[in-house]
Design a protein around this motif. Structure first.
Motif, PDB file in Angstrom:
ATOM      1  N   ALA A   3      29.879  55.476   3.950  1.00 63.32           N
ATOM      2  CA  ALA A   3      29.942  54.016   3.929  1.00 63.32           C
ATOM      3  C   ALA A   3      30.921  53.493   4.975  1.00 63.32           C
ATOM      4  O   ALA A   3      30.638  52.511   5.679  1.00 63.32           O
ATOM      5  N   GLU A   4      32.072  54.142   5.092  1.00 59.79           N
ATOM      6  CA  GLU A   4      33.048  53.729   6.104  1.00 59.79           C
ATOM      7  C   GLU A   4      32.474  53.896   7.513  1.00 59.79           C
ATOM      8  O   GLU A   4      32.674  53.039   8.385  1.00 59.79           O
ATOM      9  N   HIS A   5      31.781  55.010   7.738  1.00 61.34           N
ATOM     10  CA  HIS A   5      31.197  55.238   9.065  1.00 61.34           C
ATOM     11  C   HIS A   5      30.119  54.189   9.361  1.00 61.34           C
ATOM     12  O   HIS A   5      30.012  53.706  10.491  1.00 61.34           O
ATOM     13  N   THR A   6      29.355  53.837   8.348  1.00 63.86           N
ATOM     14  CA  THR A   6      28.324  52.808   8.518  1.00 63.86           C
ATOM     15  C   THR A   6      28.944  51.494   8.964  1.00 63.86           C
ATOM     16  O   THR A   6      28.463  50.847   9.906  1.00 63.86           O
ATOM     17  N   LEU A   7      30.014  51.088   8.277  1.00 63.83           N
ATOM     18  CA  LEU A   7      30.684  49.838   8.664  1.00 63.83           C
ATOM     19  C   LEU A   7      31.325  49.969  10.040  1.00 63.83           C
ATOM     20  O   LEU A   7      31.340  49.006  10.822  1.00 63.83           O
ATOM     21  N   GLY A   8      31.840  51.162  10.366  1.00 62.04           N
ATOM     22  CA  GLY A   8      32.397  51.375  11.699  1.00 62.04           C
ATOM     23  C   GLY A   8      31.349  51.215  12.781  1.00 62.04           C
ATOM     24  O   GLY A   8      31.583  50.572  13.813  1.00 62.04           O
ATOM     25  N   LEU A   9      30.170  51.789  12.560  1.00 63.71           N
ATOM     26  CA  LEU A   9      29.073  51.643  13.525  1.00 63.71           C
ATOM     27  C   LEU A   9      28.649  50.183  13.649  1.00 63.71           C
ATOM     28  O   LEU A   9      28.387  49.687  14.758  1.00 63.71           O
ATOM     29  N   LEU A  10      28.568  49.515  12.513  1.00 63.05           N
ATOM     30  CA  LEU A  10      28.161  48.106  12.533  1.00 63.05           C
ATOM     31  C   LEU A  10      29.145  47.261  13.332  1.00 63.05           C
ATOM     32  O   LEU A  10      28.761  46.450  14.187  1.00 63.05           O
ATOM     33  N   LEU A  11      30.433  47.459  13.083  1.00 64.20           N
ATOM     34  CA  LEU A  11      31.448  46.722  13.824  1.00 64.20           C
ATOM     35  C   LEU A  11      31.407  47.060  15.312  1.00 64.20           C
ATOM     36  O   LEU A  11      31.495  46.174  16.176  1.00 64.20           O
ATOM     37  N   ALA A  12      31.299  48.353  15.618  1.00 63.77           N
ATOM     38  CA  ALA A  12      31.304  48.773  17.016  1.00 63.77           C
ATOM     39  C   ALA A  12      30.149  48.165  17.789  1.00 63.77           C
ATOM     40  O   ALA A  12      30.303  47.739  18.943  1.00 63.77           O
ATOM     41  N   CYS A  13      28.974  48.102  17.139  1.00 66.09           N
ATOM     42  CA  CYS A  13      27.797  47.553  17.825  1.00 66.09           C
ATOM     43  C   CYS A  13      27.871  46.028  17.901  1.00 66.09           C
ATOM     44  O   CYS A  13      27.628  45.444  18.956  1.00 66.09           O
ATOM     45  N   ALA A  14      28.229  45.401  16.787  1.00 63.38           N
ATOM     46  CA  ALA A  14      28.260  43.934  16.761  1.00 63.38           C
ATOM     47  C   ALA A  14      29.309  43.374  17.709  1.00 63.38           C
ATOM     48  O   ALA A  14      29.079  42.370  18.389  1.00 63.38           O
ATOM     49  N   ARG A  15      30.471  44.025  17.787  1.00 68.59           N
ATOM     50  CA  ARG A  15      31.559  43.522  18.618  1.00 68.59           C
ATOM     51  C   ARG A  15      31.620  44.204  19.989  1.00 68.59           C
ATOM     52  O   ARG A  15      32.559  43.997  20.752  1.00 68.59           O
ATOM     53  N   ARG A  16      30.632  45.026  20.307  1.00 66.11           N
ATOM     54  CA  ARG A  16      30.495  45.660  21.628  1.00 66.11           C
ATOM     55  C   ARG A  16      31.741  46.490  21.988  1.00 66.11           C
ATOM     56  O   ARG A  16      32.187  46.523  23.131  1.00 66.11           O
ATOM     57  N   ILE A  17      32.290  47.162  21.003  1.00 63.82           N
ATOM     58  CA  ILE A  17      33.551  47.886  21.179  1.00 63.82           C
ATOM     59  C   ILE A  17      33.400  49.057  22.138  1.00 63.82           C
ATOM     60  O   ILE A  17      34.250  49.262  23.024  1.00 63.82           O
ATOM     61  N   VAL A  18      32.324  49.821  21.997  1.00 63.22           N
ATOM     62  CA  VAL A  18      32.130  50.980  22.879  1.00 63.22           C
ATOM     63  C   VAL A  18      31.897  50.522  24.316  1.00 63.22           C
ATOM     64  O   VAL A  18      32.452  51.086  25.263  1.00 63.22           O
ATOM     65  N   GLU A  19      31.091  49.484  24.469  1.00 59.99           N
ATOM     66  CA  GLU A  19      30.817  48.935  25.798  1.00 59.99           C
ATOM     67  C   GLU A  19      32.107  48.444  26.461  1.00 59.99           C
ATOM     68  O   GLU A  19      32.370  48.694  27.651  1.00 59.99           O
ATOM     69  N   ALA A  20      32.948  47.746  25.693  1.00 59.69           N
ATOM     70  CA  ALA A  20      34.208  47.234  26.228  1.00 59.69           C
ATOM     71  C   ALA A  20      35.185  48.369  26.535  1.00 59.69           C
ATOM     72  O   ALA A  20      35.923  48.319  27.529  1.00 59.69           O
ATOM     73  N   ASP A  21      35.181  49.393  25.699  1.00 60.34           N
ATOM     74  CA  ASP A  21      36.032  50.557  25.934  1.00 60.34           C
ATOM     75  C   ASP A  21      35.674  51.232  27.263  1.00 60.34           C
ATOM     76  O   ASP A  21      36.555  51.572  28.064  1.00 60.34           O
ATOM     77  N   PHE A  69      34.268  49.859  29.791  1.00 57.39           N
ATOM     78  CA  PHE A  69      34.640  48.966  30.886  1.00 57.39           C
ATOM     79  C   PHE A  69      36.124  49.129  31.240  1.00 57.39           C
ATOM     80  O   PHE A  69      36.486  49.262  32.414  1.00 57.39           O
ATOM     81  N   VAL A  70      36.983  49.144  30.230  1.00 54.27           N
ATOM     82  CA  VAL A  70      38.415  49.303  30.499  1.00 54.27           C
ATOM     83  C   VAL A  70      38.700  50.657  31.141  1.00 54.27           C
ATOM     84  O   VAL A  70      39.471  50.766  32.100  1.00 54.27           O
ATOM     85  N   ARG A  71      38.066  51.714  30.636  1.00 48.07           N
ATOM     86  CA  ARG A  71      38.288  53.057  31.160  1.00 48.07           C
ATOM     87  C   ARG A  71      37.778  53.216  32.600  1.00 48.07           C
ATOM     88  O   ARG A  71      38.199  54.120  33.320  1.00 48.07           O
ATOM     89  N   SER A  72      36.846  52.336  32.992  1.00 53.56           N
ATOM     90  CA  SER A  72      36.290  52.444  34.341  1.00 53.56           C
ATOM     91  C   SER A  72      37.314  52.087  35.415  1.00 53.56           C
ATOM     92  O   SER A  72      37.134  52.412  36.594  1.00 53.56           O
ATOM     93  N   GLY A  73      38.378  51.408  35.024  1.00 51.19           N
ATOM     94  CA  GLY A  73      39.394  51.003  35.992  1.00 51.19           C
ATOM     95  C   GLY A  73      39.063  49.727  36.728  1.00 51.19           C
ATOM     96  O   GLY A  73      39.769  49.348  37.679  1.00 51.19           O
ATOM     97  N   ALA A  74      38.012  49.042  36.312  1.00 49.23           N
ATOM     98  CA  ALA A  74      37.615  47.802  36.981  1.00 49.23           C
ATOM     99  C   ALA A  74      38.688  46.727  36.807  1.00 49.23           C
ATOM    100  O   ALA A  74      39.376  46.663  35.793  1.00 49.23           O
ATOM    101  N   ASP A  75      38.820  45.877  37.828  1.00 49.80           N
ATOM    102  CA  ASP A  75      39.734  44.747  37.716  1.00 49.80           C
ATOM    103  C   ASP A  75      39.185  43.755  36.697  1.00 49.80           C
ATOM    104  O   ASP A  75      37.976  43.491  36.648  1.00 49.80           O
ATOM    105  N   TRP A  76      40.048  43.226  35.862  1.00 48.80           N
ATOM    106  CA  TRP A  76      39.581  42.241  34.889  1.00 48.80           C
ATOM    107  C   TRP A  76      40.737  41.321  34.486  1.00 48.80           C
ATOM    108  O   TRP A  76      41.907  41.636  34.688  1.00 48.80           O
ATOM    109  N   ARG A  77      40.359  40.178  33.956  1.00 49.15           N
ATOM    110  CA  ARG A  77      41.308  39.263  33.333  1.00 49.15           C
ATOM    111  C   ARG A  77      40.591  38.628  32.148  1.00 49.15           C
ATOM    112  O   ARG A  77      39.360  38.673  32.056  1.00 49.15           O
TER     113      ARG A  77
END
Length: 307
Positions: free
Chosen positions: A103-121, A123-131
């Motif tokens: 159940a915890e993993h399910t909610l973790g996946l839901l949050l990660a997908c809904a809030r684009r956490i993996v995608e944002a992670d 992006f930050v790791r890519s070293g791209a300039d951002w503000r």
């Protein structure tokens, strides 16, 4: 008295502390199917994972002394249960031991997908300039949105309770009639009706002939535009090709999967899609859950052998 032998097909956390008395432990070190058929010969008990099919060939190879098959899972879709029954072999599972972790993993996946956490992670790791930008990585908020829960067994019920704590409106269709609903959960009588109200859909039914690719293109199309699908049950409950088609068309905003149709093979369309979150069947992978699963299934094997 002939020594009773338990064959394990995997490394199990917590094993040394909970091995039933009177059983000699043997391990299958892996290899092809033929090596497993040779290793199982003469076993009194067999403990497999969900990746290891238990069929008539394996039962015959074990010989008449095999009395119990345990599976390190809650599902038994990899076991020919009727063949076991005909041979007088009991089948036991780790049911009830892993619901909080999944159940915890399910909610973790839901949050990660809904809030684009993996995608944002990434992006930050890519070293791209951002503000900071007001419209960067906009995702979906869970609070106040509708979650559809298909299946209200131990795991689905735990997911529903946690989603309510997030302030979600939780709708559910129990897999079995008469299943009690947690307070605050809105019941549904038919699957299409559940799909139509689900901004997020999470799947918690066993894999059976009736649920094989149950969630097909027609049902996925019933979801509101922009919905997100989460699957931590079995890969074949969800039609993976239809999921990919509706992701590509933009009808679905994302998918978060821990299970797949043909594990461990995951199609590149899923792996490369920017709005998918993918994990390698680790829903129950906490130290506590895995040790509890080991204790539960071995206790049940011991009880079955004692009659």
């Amino acid at each position: 008295m002939t020594e009773r032998r338990l064959l394990l097909t995997a490394r199990l956390p917590g094993l040394p502390d909970v091995l039933p008395a009177g059983l000699a432990l043997a391990r299958w070190s892996g290899g092809d199917r033929g090596s497993l058929l040779r290793a199982v010969a003469g076993s009194t008990a067999l403990l497999v994972t969900a990746n290891e099919p238990v069929d008539e060939d394996l039962i015959r190879a074990a010989g008449p002394g095999l009395r119990v098959v345990g599976t390190y899972s809650t599902g038994v879709d990899h076991i020919e249960v009727e063949a076991c029954r005909r041979a007088g072999i009991q089948v036991v599972t780790a049911a009830g031991a892993l619901a909080p972790a999944v159940a915890e993993h399910t909610l973790g996946l839901l949050l990660a997908c809904a809030r684009r956490i993996v995608e944002a992670d990434r992006f930050v790791r890519s070293g791209a300039d951002w503000r900071w930008e007001a419209d960067a990585f906009l995702g979906a908020q869970l609070h106040g949105r509708r979650l559809g829960v298909l299946g209200l067994g131990a795991i689905g019920t735990e997911v529903a309770r946690r989603a309510l704590a997030f302030g979600m409106e939780v709708h559910a269709l129990p897999h079995r009639p008469g299943t009690p609903l947690p307070p605050g959960v809105i019941p549904h009588r038919d699957l299409a009706g559940l799909m139509r109200v689900s901004d997020f859909l999470t799947l918690h039914v066993p894999l059976t002939p009736e649920t094989d690719r149950l969630i097909d293109k027609a049902l996925l199309t019933e979801l509101p535009s922009g919905a997100i699908v989460v699957n931590t049950s079995r890969g074949r409950v969800l039609d993976q090709s239809a999921l990919l088609e509706l992701l590509a068309a933009g009808h679905l905003a994302g998918a978060a999967l821990d299970v797949y149709e043909d594990e461990p093979h995951v199609p590149p369309e899923l792996r490369h899609h920017p709005r998918t979150v993918l994990t390698p069947h680790i829903g129950s992978a906490t130290t506590t859950a895995r040790r509890t699963m080991t204790a539960a299934v071995l206790r049940r094997i011991g009880a079955a052998l004692e009659g």
